[in-house]
Scaffold this motif. Structure first.
Motif: not given
Length: 549
Positions: A337-344, A354-367
């Motif tokens: 459920h963490l993979r399929k349902n939760s907001i990652r 498997g990243f799904n833009p409708s459900k998951d969030v892309s955020f920036p990698e900052i060093n």
């Protein structure tokens, strides 16, 4: 997974210096507590129905199913499809469309497109929040609770359950009101704001974004589960390539505006584990065995789902995890459920994994090598940038060898190096360049994207399957160049075909969107912390949770 073990941050400003014994003292009680919860906790049915396909990818001929959990919880969450014409067949759930119907085209738009699809669906009309006879909401709830308490044969426990269900109903009603406000703002006037008013083609719809952001500030509440101990939980790195893990965990835990201590008031629930810390303390290096990490996360989910009703109520759909480490997607496999349902919320936003833009969030990698951005922000004007494009970096992953093969030390206009010559500053080179090349490594995300934005250099995203950060709001094609891996041999022609007028506009937009990637402590409005929260807020608007206890 073996390739991803190449990056290890040596500095962990937000982490505790814990020994192996400290890990054992936490992990062993975790397993023991989970065993007790399994034996003594409420009995729940294992009968769970979840569609095998993603409903938001269904065609217009399909109907939208709901995720139904039967048994003690008897609740569900529902995901909508993307197509407007199937909305309402089984649910009044909505997805807020942050993309305008007409894209923000301008006469200097590039011939590239953001790789993330729009979240578009018709809005449902929110029910009025006024009660019969003009009764105020609080009075109505009190009267309802009182009548339940007085009803013959109704126990105190049942009344408490009814009160919680009423809270959820009101929470969902207010979300519907927020969705209606965002919908109306798409074609209306913007609200005056002393700090910042989004404007320009960098946004899919600046009006809708501003209204959504203001609605988030007014309503959004996050509950952080308190279970777990550092260094694995409530902790993360703040001085490494994975610094955004520790930065977000720290800021949300001390935040007084968005964090709530009352889970009944929360819209989303945060699982505060750090994948970077799990890799550092739980994973046995070079063992290629991901089992211990999966087991730790699985045990944690089982504990919070046994102690609280919220995970089972939605099957995790209103929960989120956050990871900037390359193994974030793999960690989400710890629980189905963490993979399929939760907001990652992931830096490694790879649609091929498997990243799904409708459900998951892309955020920036900052060093953040020093823990902050002091000295990294700013750069000269476009006329003072004499280098066409710049890249310097090691060979890892499948894309960089192709880039180096075609362009390393072969063209004065394209300064492509595996190793910079002695005495040459990496950041000075970025500040002297018009375009900064940002090829993916082993994983799709690269800190060079934000480094380019910080220095006012137009980023050139060289990647396949990458969803850039905050693509639900930001129109990346207006301030960056997206180049497919197959187009690397033609890279110079692509960049030189961009007119000076067009480049100047793009560079100015880079400077304007920079505020959305800046790290501040404490956070400032519209900065990267708030943009991450806003992306989570949008995903929560996609889901309707209801409890039929």
């Amino acid at each position: 997974m073996a390739n991803s073990s190449k990056r290890w941050g040596n500095q962990y400003a937000c982490s505790s210096s814990s020994s192996s014994m400290a890990i054992l003292l936490f992990v062993v009680p975790l397993v023991v507590v989970f065993g007790l919860v399994s034996l003594l906790g409420p009995e729940t049915s294992n009968s769970v129905f979840i569609s095998n396909s993603y409903p938001w990818l269904w065609s217009s001929q399909s109907s939208s199913p709901s995720l139904n959990l039967t048994g003690a919880s008897n609740s569900s969450s529902e995901f909508p499809p993307l197509n407007d014409d199937v909305l309402g067949l089984r649910s009044s759930v909505v997805v807020v469309d942050m993309h305008s119907i007409e894209e923000a085209h301008s006469d200097d738009s590039l011939q590239n497109r953001s790789s993330s699809p729009p979240l578009s669906i018709e809005e449902a009309i929110p029910p009025t929040l006024e009660q019969p006879n003009g009764t105020r909401r609080d009075d109505y709830v009190n009267e309802t609770s009182a009548s339940i308490m007085k009803a013959e044969g109704v126990s105190i426990m049942k009344a408490e359950g009814q009160r919680k269900n009423t809270n959820l109903v009101w929470l969902e009603a207010r979300l519907r009101r927020a969705r209606a406000a965002i919908r109306d703002a798409k074609f209306g006037n913007q609200t005056q704001d002393v700090d910042y008013i989004p404007n320009g083609p960098m946004y899919w719809n600046a009006n809708a974004f501003q209204r959504s952001y203001l609605e988030m500030e007014k309503r959004f509440k996050v509950f952080v589960y308190g279970e777990g101990e550092p260094p694995l939980f409530h902790n993360g790195p703040c001085k490494s390539i994975y610094s955004m893990e520790g930065n977000f965990i720290h800021e949300i835990e001390v935040n007084k505006q968005f964090r709530t201590r009352d889970p009944e008031k929360a819209h989303v629930y945060f699982l505060p584990f750090s994948v970077t810390m799990l890799v550092r303390f739980v994973y046995v290096r070079d063992s290629h065995d991901f089992g211990p990490i999966r087991q730790t996360v699985r045990d944690y989910v089982n504990i919070v789902s046994g102690k609280y009703p919220y995970w089972n109520r939605s099957l995790g759909a209103d929960h989120f995890m956050l990871a900037c480490h390359d193994w974030g997607p793999e960690t989400s496999n710890s629980d189905p459920h963490l993979r399929k349902n939760s907001i990652r919320v992931l830096c490694n936003a790879n649609t091929s994994e498997g990243f799904n833009p409708s459900k998951d969030v892309s955020f920036p990698e900052i060093n953040l090598r020093t823990g902050d951005t002091h000295g990294f922000l700013g750069g000269p004007s476009p006329r003072l940038r004499s280098i066409l494009a710049f890249f310097a970096g090691g060979v890892h992953g499948p894309i960089r060898p192709v880039l180096l093969e075609h362009w390393e030390n072969k063209d004065e206009d394209l300064r492509v190096h595996q190793y910079l010559p002695k005495g040459i500053s990496y950041y000075d080179m970025m500040r002297q360049s018009k375009f900064c090349l940002c090829p993916s490594g082993y994983e799709v995300a690269s800190p060079r994207v934000v480094e380019a934005i910080y220095t006012g250099c137009v980023p050139v995203l060289i990647s396949d399957h990458y969803v850039p950060p905050f693509s639900d709001v930001l129109n990346w094609k207006s301030f960056s160049v997206e180049v497919k891996v197959s187009e690397i041999p033609n890279l110079k022609n692509i960049l030189t075909s961009i007119s000076t007028r067009q480049y100047i506009r793009m560079q100015r937009r880079v400077v304007q969107v920079r505020r959305h990637f800046e790290v501040n402590s404490p956070p400032k409005r519209f900065d990267v912390f708030h943009m991450i929260l806003h992306s989570i807020w949008l995903r929560r608007l996609n889901v309707r949770v209801h409890d039929d206890q």
